[in-house]
Design a protein around this motif. Structure first.
Motif, PDB file in Angstrom:
ATOM      1  N   THR A  46      59.202  34.388  56.788  1.00  0.00           N
ATOM      2  CA  THR A  46      60.563  34.678  56.328  1.00  0.00           C
ATOM      3  C   THR A  46      60.495  35.325  54.948  1.00  0.00           C
ATOM      4  O   THR A  46      59.766  34.846  54.065  1.00  0.00           O
ATOM      5  CB  THR A  46      61.404  33.403  56.264  1.00  0.00           C
ATOM      6  N   VAL A  47      61.234  36.402  54.771  1.00  0.00           N
ATOM      7  CA  VAL A  47      61.282  37.092  53.488  1.00  0.00           C
ATOM      8  C   VAL A  47      62.635  36.807  52.824  1.00  0.00           C
ATOM      9  O   VAL A  47      63.698  37.028  53.434  1.00  0.00           O
ATOM     10  CB  VAL A  47      61.093  38.621  53.663  1.00  0.00           C
ATOM     11  N   VAL A  48      62.596  36.291  51.598  1.00  0.00           N
ATOM     12  CA  VAL A  48      63.825  35.982  50.848  1.00  0.00           C
ATOM     13  C   VAL A  48      63.705  36.582  49.456  1.00  0.00           C
ATOM     14  O   VAL A  48      62.606  36.791  48.933  1.00  0.00           O
ATOM     15  CB  VAL A  48      64.065  34.453  50.761  1.00  0.00           C
ATOM     16  N   ASN A  49      64.866  36.840  48.856  1.00  0.00           N
ATOM     17  CA  ASN A  49      64.858  37.342  47.493  1.00  0.00           C
ATOM     18  C   ASN A  49      64.979  36.193  46.506  1.00  0.00           C
ATOM     19  O   ASN A  49      64.951  35.021  46.888  1.00  0.00           O
ATOM     20  CB  ASN A  49      65.965  38.382  47.293  1.00  0.00           C
ATOM     21  N   SER A  50      65.116  36.530  45.248  1.00  0.00           N
ATOM     22  CA  SER A  50      65.157  35.486  44.221  1.00  0.00           C
ATOM     23  C   SER A  50      66.376  34.597  44.357  1.00  0.00           C
ATOM     24  O   SER A  50      66.415  33.477  43.826  1.00  0.00           O
ATOM     25  CB  SER A  50      65.135  36.134  42.829  1.00  0.00           C
ATOM     26  N   SER A  51      67.403  35.058  45.063  1.00  0.00           N
ATOM     27  CA  SER A  51      68.591  34.240  45.309  1.00  0.00           C
ATOM     28  C   SER A  51      68.455  33.473  46.618  1.00  0.00           C
ATOM     29  O   SER A  51      69.431  32.872  47.091  1.00  0.00           O
ATOM     30  CB  SER A  51      69.839  35.136  45.354  1.00  0.00           C
ATOM     31  N   GLN A  63      66.437  41.671  55.159  1.00  0.00           N
ATOM     32  CA  GLN A  63      66.376  42.250  56.498  1.00  0.00           C
ATOM     33  C   GLN A  63      65.567  43.540  56.500  1.00  0.00           C
ATOM     34  O   GLN A  63      65.485  44.250  55.492  1.00  0.00           O
ATOM     35  CB  GLN A  63      67.796  42.509  56.998  1.00  0.00           C
ATOM     36  N   ASN A  64      64.965  43.871  57.667  1.00  0.00           N
ATOM     37  CA  ASN A  64      64.210  45.119  57.883  1.00  0.00           C
ATOM     38  C   ASN A  64      63.029  45.284  56.930  1.00  0.00           C
ATOM     39  O   ASN A  64      62.662  46.410  56.564  1.00  0.00           O
ATOM     40  CB  ASN A  64      65.136  46.332  57.760  1.00  0.00           C
ATOM     41  N   ALA A  65      62.465  44.177  56.514  1.00  0.00           N
ATOM     42  CA  ALA A  65      61.262  44.244  55.681  1.00  0.00           C
ATOM     43  C   ALA A  65      60.033  44.297  56.594  1.00  0.00           C
ATOM     44  O   ALA A  65      59.891  43.473  57.503  1.00  0.00           O
ATOM     45  CB  ALA A  65      61.180  43.038  54.762  1.00  0.00           C
ATOM     46  N   THR A  66      59.160  45.249  56.352  1.00  0.00           N
ATOM     47  CA  THR A  66      57.921  45.369  57.132  1.00  0.00           C
ATOM     48  C   THR A  66      56.864  44.450  56.548  1.00  0.00           C
ATOM     49  O   THR A  66      56.555  44.524  55.356  1.00  0.00           O
ATOM     50  CB  THR A  66      57.408  46.814  57.129  1.00  0.00           C
ATOM     51  N   GLY A 105      55.124  43.545  61.908  1.00  0.00           N
ATOM     52  CA  GLY A 105      56.452  43.785  62.440  1.00  0.00           C
ATOM     53  C   GLY A 105      57.494  43.842  61.343  1.00  0.00           C
ATOM     54  O   GLY A 105      57.175  43.887  60.148  1.00  0.00           O
ATOM     55  N   VAL A 106      58.793  43.826  61.737  1.00  0.00           N
ATOM     56  CA  VAL A 106      59.932  43.961  60.817  1.00  0.00           C
ATOM     57  C   VAL A 106      60.834  42.738  60.949  1.00  0.00           C
ATOM     58  O   VAL A 106      61.089  42.256  62.066  1.00  0.00           O
ATOM     59  CB  VAL A 106      60.713  45.256  61.121  1.00  0.00           C
ATOM     60  N   THR A 107      61.335  42.254  59.808  1.00  0.00           N
ATOM     61  CA  THR A 107      62.196  41.061  59.807  1.00  0.00           C
ATOM     62  C   THR A 107      63.552  41.370  60.428  1.00  0.00           C
ATOM     63  O   THR A 107      64.052  42.505  60.375  1.00  0.00           O
ATOM     64  CB  THR A 107      62.387  40.537  58.379  1.00  0.00           C
ATOM     65  N   ASP A 108      64.174  40.335  61.002  1.00  0.00           N
ATOM     66  CA  ASP A 108      65.497  40.480  61.610  1.00  0.00           C
ATOM     67  C   ASP A 108      66.586  40.205  60.575  1.00  0.00           C
ATOM     68  O   ASP A 108      66.309  40.119  59.369  1.00  0.00           O
ATOM     69  CB  ASP A 108      65.628  39.564  62.817  1.00  0.00           C
ATOM     70  N   SER A 109      67.810  40.039  61.009  1.00  0.00           N
ATOM     71  CA  SER A 109      68.937  39.857  60.093  1.00  0.00           C
ATOM     72  C   SER A 109      68.836  38.570  59.295  1.00  0.00           C
ATOM     73  O   SER A 109      69.451  38.442  58.232  1.00  0.00           O
ATOM     74  CB  SER A 109      70.254  39.887  60.871  1.00  0.00           C
ATOM     75  N   SER A 110      68.051  37.614  59.795  1.00  0.00           N
ATOM     76  CA  SER A 110      67.865  36.366  59.059  1.00  0.00           C
ATOM     77  C   SER A 110      66.629  36.425  58.161  1.00  0.00           C
ATOM     78  O   SER A 110      66.214  35.405  57.603  1.00  0.00           O
ATOM     79  CB  SER A 110      67.750  35.194  60.040  1.00  0.00           C
ATOM     80  N   GLY A 111      66.041  37.636  58.026  1.00  0.00           N
ATOM     81  CA  GLY A 111      64.863  37.802  57.185  1.00  0.00           C
ATOM     82  C   GLY A 111      63.605  37.223  57.803  1.00  0.00           C
ATOM     83  O   GLY A 111      62.602  37.021  57.090  1.00  0.00           O
ATOM     84  N   ARG A 112      63.622  36.964  59.097  1.00  0.00           N
ATOM     85  CA  ARG A 112      62.518  36.266  59.751  1.00  0.00           C
ATOM     86  C   ARG A 112      61.781  37.194  60.723  1.00  0.00           C
ATOM     87  O   ARG A 112      62.380  38.062  61.355  1.00  0.00           O
ATOM     88  CB  ARG A 112      63.047  35.045  60.490  1.00  0.00           C
ATOM     89  N   LEU A 113      60.491  36.986  60.809  1.00  0.00           N
ATOM     90  CA  LEU A 113      59.638  37.692  61.773  1.00  0.00           C
ATOM     91  C   LEU A 113      58.763  36.668  62.474  1.00  0.00           C
ATOM     92  O   LEU A 113      58.054  35.892  61.833  1.00  0.00           O
ATOM     93  CB  LEU A 113      58.758  38.732  61.071  1.00  0.00           C
ATOM     94  N   LYS A 114      58.829  36.682  63.818  1.00  0.00           N
ATOM     95  CA  LYS A 114      57.991  35.776  64.616  1.00  0.00           C
ATOM     96  C   LYS A 114      56.889  36.637  65.247  1.00  0.00           C
ATOM     97  O   LYS A 114      57.147  37.388  66.192  1.00  0.00           O
ATOM     98  CB  LYS A 114      58.823  35.058  65.666  1.00  0.00           C
ATOM     99  N   THR A 115      55.704  36.537  64.707  1.00  0.00           N
ATOM    100  CA  THR A 115      54.592  37.405  65.087  1.00  0.00           C
ATOM    101  C   THR A 115      53.353  36.565  65.373  1.00  0.00           C
ATOM    102  O   THR A 115      53.461  35.360  65.645  1.00  0.00           O
ATOM    103  CB  THR A 115      54.327  38.443  63.969  1.00  0.00           C
TER     104      THR A 115
END
Length: 452
Positions: free
Chosen positions: A369-374, A379-382, A402-412
């Motif tokens: 999961t990709v999150v920012n400082s907040s 989303q769409n992070a490779t 792969g690329v993260t979905d709208s929840s910032g998550r990638l299941k790979t």
């Protein structure tokens, strides 16, 4: 008196009535069964006699064709106007070389509508001792030529082909001191000889081609060799075949000398294939970038070799059919080798000549999961995986997951090894996470924290 006559009349009428009654149904059926048995036996005997006569006639014709071929070979061998020994010996295995009248060379020899196939093989033998020229014999001052002729025909059943053999010895005038011989043996992955394989021997200026006989040996003769040893190369190239170095063309080196027979052996066989299938846990995807496949075998030169991946299923063709089989794993990096990642390699998969073996590999599921400082999802992070040890890596030193979905998550998923996960084009607010996985690892969960 009248009563006695009546009694005799009644007896006579009764007897006449019994004779006039004829056969009953039971008697008739019994007679038909007996007749059928006898008729069947007679018909079988006639058919057997006919088949036996036909088989005897076919064998006699085949024997005559075999004797005819040997007689023609003897005449060509001793013909003073041609180099018979070299022509016959270099030809190796030939089929229907001498047609009957009004027939075509190469086609079956037809007699009374029945086609016969005449196969002739010729092999130089060292000093006439009868052993294979490829397995012994170095001083060939007076070689002999072993000739075998087999004749077969359609619908032979269990009948063996008619076979004749002879040994031809050249005249002394035909064997001069500048002649030399090259013996090349083709050996398959199982260590057994391979027949019917064309072999070319050349030094660039002189060249000769022969086909391996039943013992896997092909022998060619060269005249006019120089006094000093000369370097020659034996080359074999057959469609769908491969060497133990995965090359479609295989070679061997020889140093030919006057009055000598030199031999070499070439490992060459029909190629096989290995199909590697990649899987992971349900709901998880394989890396979006294809993962290379590495194979290992004790029977191949170099031991290991990596091949480009082709997605969920990768077929590796043109493989040497190693009897020990192939061990394989996903990934070219040495850290992806199960023995380096803390587990054991899977059992070897045997690949037969011309066949395809199948093996399945499991990639460890990873939820990133990709999150920012907040702590909001990005989303769409490779996301890419970077090998922490790039030794042996090919295209997988950096692996796009792969690329993260709208929840910032990638299941790979990931092959074995230690990987550093990074979000492409983003800066980590701390250290990028590292995951160490192997084929037995449970699902991995990690978070990539990035700055805006």
């Amino acid at each position: 008196m009248g009563g006695g006559m009546d009694l005799r009349r009644r007896w006579r009428d009764r007897v006449r009535g019994d004779f006039d009654a004829g056969f009953g149904m039971v008697e008739m059926l019994f007679a038909m069964v007996v007749f059928s048995i006898i008729a069947t036996a007679v018909a079988y005997g006639i058919q057997s006699a006919t088949n036996s006569t036909r088989l005897d006639r076919n064998r006699i014709q085949a024997a005559n064709l075999a004797a005819r071929e040997l007689e023609i070979v003897r005449q060509e061998f001793n013909d003073k106007n041609i180099d018979g020994p070299a022509l016959i010996g270099d030809a190796g295995v030939v089929t229907n070389p001498h047609p009957l009248a009004s027939q075509v060379a190469g086609n079956p020899l037809t007699i009374d509508g029945l086609p016969f196939t005449v196969t002739r093989s010729a092999t130089w033998m060292p000093s006439g001792v009868g052993s294979s020229a490829c397995d012994g014999g170095s001083a060939v001052t007076y070689p002999v030529l072993a000739v075998n002729v087999k004749v077969s025909w359609p619908r032979m059943g269990s009948t063996k082909p008619v076979e004749n053999n002879t040994i031809l010895t050249p005249r002394k005038a035909q064997v001069n001191g500048t002649d030399g011989y090259a013996a090349v043996k083709i050996v398959g992955a199982d260590g057994q000889a391979r027949s019917g394989v064309p072999v070319t021997v050349s030094d660039g200026a002189m060249s000769a081609t022969a086909t391996t006989a039943d013992d896997g040996c092909a022998v060619v003769q060269f005249s006019g060799l120089p006094a000093a040893p000369s370097s020659f190369t034996a080359t074999v190239s057959v469609g769908g075949w491969v060497s133990n170095t995965f090359n479609a063309t295989a070679t061997g080196s020889l140093s030919l000398e006057q009055g000598k027979m030199k031999s070499t052996s070439i490992a060459y066989d029909q190629a096989g294939a290995l199909q590697a299938q990649l899987t992971t846990a349900g709901g998880f995807a394989l890396p979006s970038q294809t993962v290379p496949i590495t194979i290992y075998s004790t029977d191949i030169v170099g031991g290991t070799k990596a091949f480009p991946g082709a997605g969920p299923s990768t077929t590796i063709g043109s493989l040497w059919p190693a009897p020990a089989g192939y061990v394989s794993w996903p990934g070219a990096c040495r850290m992806s080798d199960p023995s380096s990642a803390g587990t054991s390699r899977q059992p070897a998969t045997v690949v037969a000549p011309g066949g395809t073996g199948t093996i399945s590999h499991y990639l460890t599921p990873v939820e990133a999961t990709v999150v920012n400082s907040s702590l909001l999802p990005v989303q769409n992070a490779t996301i890419r995986g970077y090998a922490t040890s790039t030794s042996g890596c090919t295209t997988d030193a950096t692996l796009t997951l792969g690329v993260t979905d709208s929840s910032g998550r990638l299941k790979t998923s990931l092959p074995a090894g230690t990987w550093e996960l990074r979000a492409d084009g983003l800066t980590s607010s701390s250290a990028w996470p590292q995951l160490s996985v192997n084929a037995t690892s449970p699902q991995q969960v990690t978070t990539l924290s990035v700055t805006p």
